[in-house]
Design a protein around this motif. Structure first.
Motif, PDB file in Angstrom:
ATOM      1  N   VAL A   1      -2.406   3.707  -2.021  1.00  0.00           N
ATOM      2  CA  VAL A   1      -3.276   4.202  -0.944  1.00  0.00           C
ATOM      3  C   VAL A   1      -3.295   3.157   0.168  1.00  0.00           C
ATOM      4  CG1 VAL A   1      -4.764   5.730  -2.279  1.00  0.00           C
ATOM      5  CG2 VAL A   1      -5.364   3.308  -2.088  1.00  0.00           C
ATOM      6  N   GLU A   2      -3.554   3.627   1.395  1.00  0.00           N
ATOM      7  CA  GLU A   2      -3.482   2.773   2.564  1.00  0.00           C
ATOM      8  C   GLU A   2      -4.588   1.719   2.551  1.00  0.00           C
ATOM      9  OE1 GLU A   2      -4.017   5.973   2.484  1.00  0.00           O
ATOM     10  OE2 GLU A   2      -2.416   7.064   3.506  1.00  0.00           O
ATOM     11  N   SER A   3      -4.406   0.704   3.419  1.00  0.00           N
ATOM     12  CA  SER A   3      -5.331  -0.429   3.482  1.00  0.00           C
ATOM     13  C   SER A   3      -6.745  -0.015   3.893  1.00  0.00           C
ATOM     14  CB  SER A   3      -4.801  -1.438   4.500  1.00  0.00           C
ATOM     15  OG  SER A   3      -4.752  -0.858   5.793  1.00  0.00           O
ATOM     16  N   THR A   4      -7.687  -0.857   3.526  1.00  0.00           N
ATOM     17  CA  THR A   4      -9.062  -0.763   4.010  1.00  0.00           C
ATOM     18  C   THR A   4      -9.061  -1.065   5.515  1.00  0.00           C
ATOM     19  OG1 THR A   4      -9.785  -1.671   1.894  1.00  0.00           O
ATOM     20  CG2 THR A   4     -11.388  -1.732   3.706  1.00  0.00           C
TER      21      THR A   4
ATOM     22  N   ARG B   1     -12.104   3.161   6.706  1.00  0.00           N
ATOM     23  CA  ARG B   1     -11.236   3.789   5.694  1.00  0.00           C
ATOM     24  C   ARG B   1     -11.239   2.864   4.485  1.00  0.00           C
ATOM     25  NH1 ARG B   1      -4.890   4.501   6.941  1.00  0.00           N
ATOM     26  NH2 ARG B   1      -4.951   2.250   6.557  1.00  0.00           N
TER      27      ARG B   1
ATOM     28  N   GLY C   1     -10.021   1.147   0.968  1.00  0.00           N
ATOM     29  CA  GLY C   1      -8.712   0.869   0.385  1.00  0.00           C
ATOM     30  C   GLY C   1      -8.844  -0.161  -0.718  1.00  0.00           C
TER      31      GLY C   1
ATOM     32  N   ALA D   1     -11.649   4.496  -2.430  1.00  0.00           N
ATOM     33  CA  ALA D   1     -10.457   4.867  -1.656  1.00  0.00           C
ATOM     34  C   ALA D   1      -9.870   6.176  -2.173  1.00  0.00           C
ATOM     35  CB  ALA D   1      -9.411   3.755  -1.726  1.00  0.00           C
TER      36      ALA D   1
ATOM     37  N   ARG E   1      -9.652   9.823  -0.067  1.00  0.00           N
ATOM     38  CA  ARG E   1      -8.419  10.574   0.204  1.00  0.00           C
ATOM     39  C   ARG E   1      -8.508  11.976  -0.385  1.00  0.00           C
ATOM     40  NH1 ARG E   1      -8.718   5.861   1.585  1.00  0.00           N
ATOM     41  NH2 ARG E   1      -6.919   4.586   2.214  1.00  0.00           N
TER      42      ARG E   1
ATOM     43  N   THR F   1       0.836  -1.210   0.000  1.00  0.00           N
ATOM     44  CA  THR F   1       0.000   0.000   0.000  1.00  0.00           C
ATOM     45  C   THR F   1       0.868   1.257   0.000  1.00  0.00           C
ATOM     46  OG1 THR F   1      -0.145  -0.062   2.426  1.00  0.00           O
ATOM     47  CG2 THR F   1      -1.922  -1.145   1.162  1.00  0.00           C
TER      48      THR F   1
ATOM     49  N   PRO G   1      -4.368  -5.741   1.393  1.00  0.00           N
ATOM     50  CA  PRO G   1      -4.637  -4.424   1.997  1.00  0.00           C
ATOM     51  C   PRO G   1      -5.940  -4.353   2.786  1.00  0.00           C
ATOM     52  CG  PRO G   1      -5.084  -4.348  -0.356  1.00  0.00           C
ATOM     53  CD  PRO G   1      -4.592  -5.741  -0.069  1.00  0.00           C
TER      54      PRO G   1
END
Ligand code: TXA
Ligand code: MG
Length: 361
Positions: free
Chosen positions: A185-188, A201, A203, A344, A348, A38, A102
């Protein structure tokens, strides 16, 4: 900070051999930045309170924002979660379907974890990264690894080793360079509630993907597409993912997006006191069709055939690059949040733009 490059190496035994020193540093209380699929993470031994506190200091991170614990195998869960609470069958299904990958699951925290990993929270976020370097490092360290994104708090997450170095050089012990991150992009982050699963969040593991393996409804937390709503994930309340420049996002019909962007630029050009230096991220066919030609270092034309994935992969790197290029305003061609990684990306962009996201049709 010592820097080690292992980009392109995937063989586990070879990686573990190369990662011996940073892994030892990690086990003994050091801070080690490393690549995941990620974004880059800033790791510390999750069982060592002093080490975990150093993460908050290095990042200047608010102390109430909990960390995600990274593991290399399911056996590592033993030190991380409360073994007296049996895992729900849905949790097992999600792990089988999406680990390594992720997806961060919020689970009852085990007593051995350093308290600062999950300040004031009975749950801890856990994930198994889908990156050979991350897993070899964790396995070689032999401890679970608490790791937030390896940026200074409030800046976009780093997706290259150079972006980590720009934020954290001099504050950490090791930087492991594994090349650019695949997802960007960062993980779920997922919370299982009694009657539903809630995405705190979004992801790479999407709402549709989660809904395909568990029976309960999969919902988004209220703040996911609304910059003003109060978040369930403490980290989402801070002005996040944001460059110095103002971010503006339009999505919908191509002609309408082009028109709205040009109208916006015209207003900026007319303001003599505060001259605008614009930057643009858009699909390559859009850039060609409407003849966009900003300075090269302030314009990114990404492949149109996988634009949402490309935008996810390059967004944070571009936000940082446009800051360096002196942009005051970053104009971004958005994507449909109802499809795949689009949720996601638009989440962001909502955060980075403080809600300046407009649909134009
Ligand atoms: O992809 C990722 O998740 C990356 C890589 C390095 O693994 N890590 C990452 O960590 O993005 P961080 O700390 O930047 O973001 C963690 C998010 C924050 O929004 C935090 O508030 C939320 O997850 N979170 C963590 N533990 C939580 C908990 N117990 N309850 C609610 N939210 C939690
Ligand atoms: Mg972060």
């Amino acid at each position: 900070m010592q820097r080690l490059t292992v980009a392109g190496i995937r063989h586990e035994a070879q990686l573990r051999e190369m990662l011996k020193e940073p892994a030892q540093s990690l086990r003994r209380g050091g801070l080690v930045a490393f690549p995941t699929e990620t974004v880059y993470g800033l790791g510390a031994n999750a069982l060592d309170e002093e080490a975990v506190r150093r993460i908050f200091a290095a990042k200047e991170r608010p102390r109430d924002n909990p960390l995600i614990v990274h593991i290399a195998s399911e056996a590592d869960l033993r030190d991380v979660i409360d073994e007296n609470q049996p895992l729900h069958e849905d949790v097992r299904r999600l792990m089988r379907a999406f680990w390594p990958g992720p997806l961060t699951l919020l689970l009852p925290a085990g007593a051995r974890l350093a308290p600062s990993v999950h300040p004031g929270q009975p749950l801890v976020g856990v994930r198994m990264p889908d990156h050979p370097v991350a897993r070899a490092l964790i396995a070689e360290a032999g401890v679970p690894v608490a790791a937030p994104s390896a940026n200074r708090s409030g800046r976009p997450s780093p997706t290259t080793a150079d972006d980590v170095a720009a934020d954290l050089d001099g504050r950490i012990d090791w930087l492991v360079d594994g090349g650019p991150c695949a997802w960007g992009v960062e993980s779920t982050v997922l919370l299982l509630e009694p009657d539903c699963a809630r995405i705190l969040r979004p992801g790479g593991v999407t709402q549709e993907m989660i809904a395909s393996v568990i029976d309960r409804p999969v919902l988004y937390a209220a703040d996911v597409f609304d910059a003003a709503a109060s978040p369930l994930a403490p980290g989402m309340k801070y002005r996040h993912y944001a460059p110095k420049a103002r971010v503006h996002v339009w999505w919908g019909e191509a002609e309408a997006i082009d028109e709205a962007m040009r109208a916006f630029l015209l207003e900026g050009v007319q303001d003599d006191d505060d001259p605008m230096v614009p930057a643009l991220i858009a699909p390559d066919d859009f850039v060609r069709r409407f003849g966009w030609a900003l300075a090269e270092e302030r314009q990114a034309a990404l492949p149109a055939d996988a634009y949402a994935e490309e935008l996810a992969r390059h967004l944070y790197r571009l936000l940082r690059a446009f800051d360096r290029a002196g942009a005051t305003d970053i104009l971004i061609h958005g994507v449909d949040p109802a499809h795949g990684i689009g949720a996601a990306v638009m989440n962001r962009l909502h955060k980075a733009s403080s809600g300046r996201v407009r649909w134009v049709g």
